[in-house]
Design a protein around this motif. Structure first.
Motif, PDB file in Angstrom:
ATOM      1  N   GLU A  43       2.640 -14.086   4.822  1.00 33.55           N
ATOM      2  CA  GLU A  43       3.299 -12.854   4.462  1.00 33.55           C
ATOM      3  C   GLU A  43       4.013 -13.033   3.129  1.00 33.55           C
ATOM      4  OE1 GLU A  43       5.634 -11.093   7.469  1.00 33.55           O
ATOM      5  OE2 GLU A  43       4.148 -11.352   9.039  1.00 33.55           O
ATOM      6  N   SER A  44       3.993 -11.974   2.329  1.00 35.88           N
ATOM      7  CA  SER A  44       4.618 -12.010   1.016  1.00 35.88           C
ATOM      8  C   SER A  44       5.432 -10.741   0.841  1.00 35.88           C
ATOM      9  CB  SER A  44       3.550 -12.101  -0.077  1.00 35.88           C
ATOM     10  OG  SER A  44       4.126 -11.995  -1.361  1.00 35.88           O
ATOM     11  N   GLN A  45       6.748 -10.892   0.744  1.00 33.38           N
ATOM     12  CA  GLN A  45       7.647  -9.760   0.543  1.00 33.38           C
ATOM     13  C   GLN A  45       7.427  -8.687   1.604  1.00 33.38           C
ATOM     14  OE1 GLN A  45       6.893  -8.591  -3.511  1.00 33.38           O
ATOM     15  NE2 GLN A  45       8.200 -10.196  -4.336  1.00 33.38           N
ATOM     16  N   GLY A  46       7.251  -9.108   2.862  1.00 32.58           N
ATOM     17  CA  GLY A  46       7.085  -8.169   3.954  1.00 32.58           C
ATOM     18  C   GLY A  46       5.696  -7.606   4.096  1.00 32.58           C
ATOM     19  N   ILE A  47       4.756  -7.993   3.244  1.00 29.98           N
ATOM     20  CA  ILE A  47       3.375  -7.505   3.300  1.00 29.98           C
ATOM     21  C   ILE A  47       2.548  -8.461   4.153  1.00 29.98           C
ATOM     22  CG2 ILE A  47       1.320  -6.918   1.989  1.00 29.98           C
ATOM     23  CD1 ILE A  47       3.660  -5.028   1.502  1.00 29.98           C
ATOM     24  N   ARG A  48       1.918  -7.932   5.203  1.00 29.48           N
ATOM     25  CA  ARG A  48       1.052  -8.760   6.031  1.00 29.48           C
ATOM     26  C   ARG A  48      -0.244  -9.048   5.279  1.00 29.48           C
ATOM     27  NH1 ARG A  48       2.013  -4.401   8.779  1.00 29.48           N
ATOM     28  NH2 ARG A  48      -0.203  -3.918   9.197  1.00 29.48           N
ATOM     29  N   GLU A  49      -0.690 -10.293   5.348  1.00 29.01           N
ATOM     30  CA  GLU A  49      -1.897 -10.707   4.636  1.00 29.01           C
ATOM     31  C   GLU A  49      -3.005 -11.017   5.635  1.00 29.01           C
ATOM     32  OE1 GLU A  49      -2.256 -11.000   1.340  1.00 29.01           O
ATOM     33  OE2 GLU A  49      -0.194 -10.840   0.594  1.00 29.01           O
ATOM     34  N   TYR A  50      -4.167 -10.399   5.419  1.00 25.87           N
ATOM     35  CA  TYR A  50      -5.333 -10.651   6.255  1.00 25.87           C
ATOM     36  C   TYR A  50      -6.493 -11.128   5.382  1.00 25.87           C
ATOM     37  CZ  TYR A  50      -2.751  -7.893   9.710  1.00 25.87           C
ATOM     38  OH  TYR A  50      -1.790  -7.422  10.568  1.00 25.87           O
ATOM     39  N   THR A  51      -7.498 -11.672   6.058  1.00 20.92           N
ATOM     40  CA  THR A  51      -8.698 -12.126   5.350  1.00 20.92           C
ATOM     41  C   THR A  51      -9.909 -11.381   5.890  1.00 20.92           C
ATOM     42  OG1 THR A  51      -8.979 -13.922   6.968  1.00 20.92           O
ATOM     43  CG2 THR A  51      -7.782 -14.428   4.922  1.00 20.92           C
TER      44      THR A  51
END
Length: 568
Positions: A43-51
């Motif tokens: 997660e970056s600055q509250g943004i969920r990261e998916y692939t």
């Protein structure tokens, strides 16, 4: 526009859209309420990261892509997409299965059934009711068609979903394509048969063997690389006036399956290619070139004609031709309504979309936040995010008049065709579910390519002139359109799922291998009749009757299902 101005516009647009989402109570607003507890994702600055991995070639965007960031501000998530390189779809998927590790999202293309059989995909049935934008993407009857043998839904077909009405201006499917310069040179003649098509290319090339800079033309090339050898092998179904069922012909009078590989038209077609090869019209590199080499070749403007699907070449080739100014030499491609004889009505284009249930976007068992992943898909289908994906940012990528109608300037269109601009700015999430047809605003088309005036304004001058010469305003009008022939269409959505676990699937695999091996030999043979006879013998040894029998069973099943649902 300066970077700071663009960033400000993007941020203000994202804020406005977020406010709209909250006021409207739609799916995008609920994205922010998705659990933010540890999901195993970065997660970056509250943004969920998916692939995500898509088993087709594609182009990755920059990590700091501006519209992807704007979408992330609205949805609370972003996806790192990767694409197929250096392998077949089945090889890439097989490697993942062997390792037991997957991205969060996947479309396995030809390897989709492998993922299902390996238990790599999450069943979606228990989740759909929680995500209204996904649930309404298909009707209950359509969702039922996506169910697998165990009765569950494991993926979402992303393409061909038309909202309200078909707005197609581009023929996005297969055709005999030809450059506008060839048609203009000949005075824009009516070209309706295979023989007329090749006669025209021969005549043009004899009179104009090279481009303006002296580079030799390539009259006709064929793509045969891996699964894309459909550019060589499946034309007989179209030449006989049938639509793209992909693997078979369906006789609509008898409702019986027909093998297009063994028809008289199939023999005439391959004999014609053989004749053109002997004359030097067919590119001698046709049967050895890779897909990348083929696209590079088309991008030079040298190739006068070929059979292909629009989506397989146009999105990269057309931009390249435009960037080089080759459109001004008439190197753009238009489709022709080719059949084996003039008394046959062509069915190259069918309107109203086609539901291909053989593959789609799935969520894998490696995903640690299934609800968050589904929420992201749901948010991507909200009207405001669809506009960002398909049109971009208002004032940057399109303008809106007092009536709410979208349009683009020449600069905006040029930007949209520039690879560097697309990588840094545009984010379509192209292999996630999307609509074509009308936008949900009821005013605009879903995409610029479907917006009538925008389509016309964005056409290259050579294509405009060509369409006008034939009394047309779109590619679809030039080739003609038809309604789908029946509820079974398209049959390739079944054959694409077949495996060697059944006699028919085994025959289907062998048939493909034999065609891939022998059809180039047939085209290049010095003695066509002997080569065709040998090909037919080894082809029959594959037991195609087993394949055709299973396809007939599926055809009968689809017809009965349609009758049960009151659709037929």
């Amino acid at each position: 526009m300066k970077k700071k101005q663009l960033t400000a516009l993007l941020l203000s647009a994202a804020m406005a859209l977020s406010l709209l989402s909250g006021c409207g109570g739609n799916a995008a607003s609920s994205g922010s309420s998705t659990s933010q507890e540890s999901t195993g994702e970065t997660e970056s600055q509250g943004i969920r990261e998916y692939t995500a991995f898509f088993a087709v070639p594609g182009t990755e965007i920059n990590d700091d892509n501006e519209i992807q960031a704007a979408i992330a501000d609205i949805t609370g998530a972003r996806v790192k997409e990767t694409w197929l390189t250096g392998q077949t779809a089945q090889e890439a998927v097989g490697t993942m299965i062997a390792g037991g590790e997957y991205p969060d999202f996947i479309d396995g293309s030809d390897g989709q059934i492998q993922l299902y059989e390996a238990g790599a995909l999450v069943a979606l049935d228990d989740y759909l009711d929680k995500y209204p934008n996904i649930k309404e993407f298909y009707s209950d009857a359509e969702w039922d068609k996506v169910r697998q043998e165990d009765g569950k839904i494991y993926w979402i077909p992303q393409f061909g979903n038309i909202w309200e009405k078909d707005m197609s201006a581009v023929h996005s499917d297969e055709a005999f394509w030809i450059q506008t310069r060839v048609l203009k040179w000949a005075g824009y003649p009516e070209v309706k048969t295979m023989d007329q098509y090749f006669d025209l290319i021969e005549s043009y090339n004899e009179a104009n063997p090279s481009m303006e800079d002296g580079t030799a033309n390539i009259p006709y090339t064929i793509l045969c690389d891996d699964w894309r050898y459909f550019c060589l092998e499946n034309a007989p179904q179209f030449l006989d006036g049938h639509p793209n069922d992909g693997s078979v012909i369906v006789d609509t009078d008898t409702l019986k399956i027909v093998d297009y590989n063994t028809t008289p038209t199939a023999k005439r077609y391959f004999q014609k290619l053989n004749e053109e090869f002997q004359k030097g019209i067919v590119d001698p590199e046709s049967f050895t070139q890779t897909y990348d080499e083929y696209i590079a070749k088309l991008s030079t403007g040298r190739v006068l004609g070929m059979i292909d699907q629009w989506w397989n070449f146009a999105y990269s080739v057309n931009d390249s031709l435009k960037q080089q100014g080759l459109d001004k030499q008439g190197c753009d491609y238009v489709p022709l309504p080719i059949t084996i004889s003039e008394d046959i009505k062509n069915m190259w284009h069918t309107s109203d979309g086609a539901l291909n249930v053989s593959n789609g976007l799935g969520i894998t068992t490696s995903c640690k936040d299934i609800d968050g992943a589904l929420q992201f898909i749901n948010d991507l289908l909200s009207p405001e995010v669809l506009t960002l994906r398909n049109w971009g940012i208002e004032g940057v990528d399109y303008n809106k008049d007092e009536n709410g109608v979208f349009s683009r300037t020449d600069e905006m269109r040029t930007n949209a065709s520039d690879p560097a601009y697309k990588a840094s700015h545009l984010c379509t999430y192209s292999y996630f579910p999307n609509y074509s047809g009308m936008s949900k605003d009821g005013i605009n088309a879903a995409t610029p390519a479907e917006q009538p005036q925008e389509f016309l304004d964005g056409l290259q001058a050579d294509v405009q002139e060509c369409l006008e010469a034939y009394g047309c305003s779109t590619y679809v009008e030039m080739i003609g359109t038809n309604t789908p022939p029946g509820p079974w269409y398209p049959m390739y959505s079944y054959s694409n799922t077949m495996t060697t676990s059944t006699p028919g699937g085994t025959a289907w695999t062998k048939m493909g291998e034999i065609k891939h091996e022998y059809l180039p030999k047939v085209v290049m043979a010095s003695d066509f009749e002997s080569a065709w006879e040998e090909y037919m013998k080894v082809y029959s040894d594959c037991k195609p009757e087993d394949f055709l029998s299973e396809m007939q069973t599926e055809l009968d099943r689809r017809i009965q299902l349609a009758k049960d649902n009151g659709e037929y």
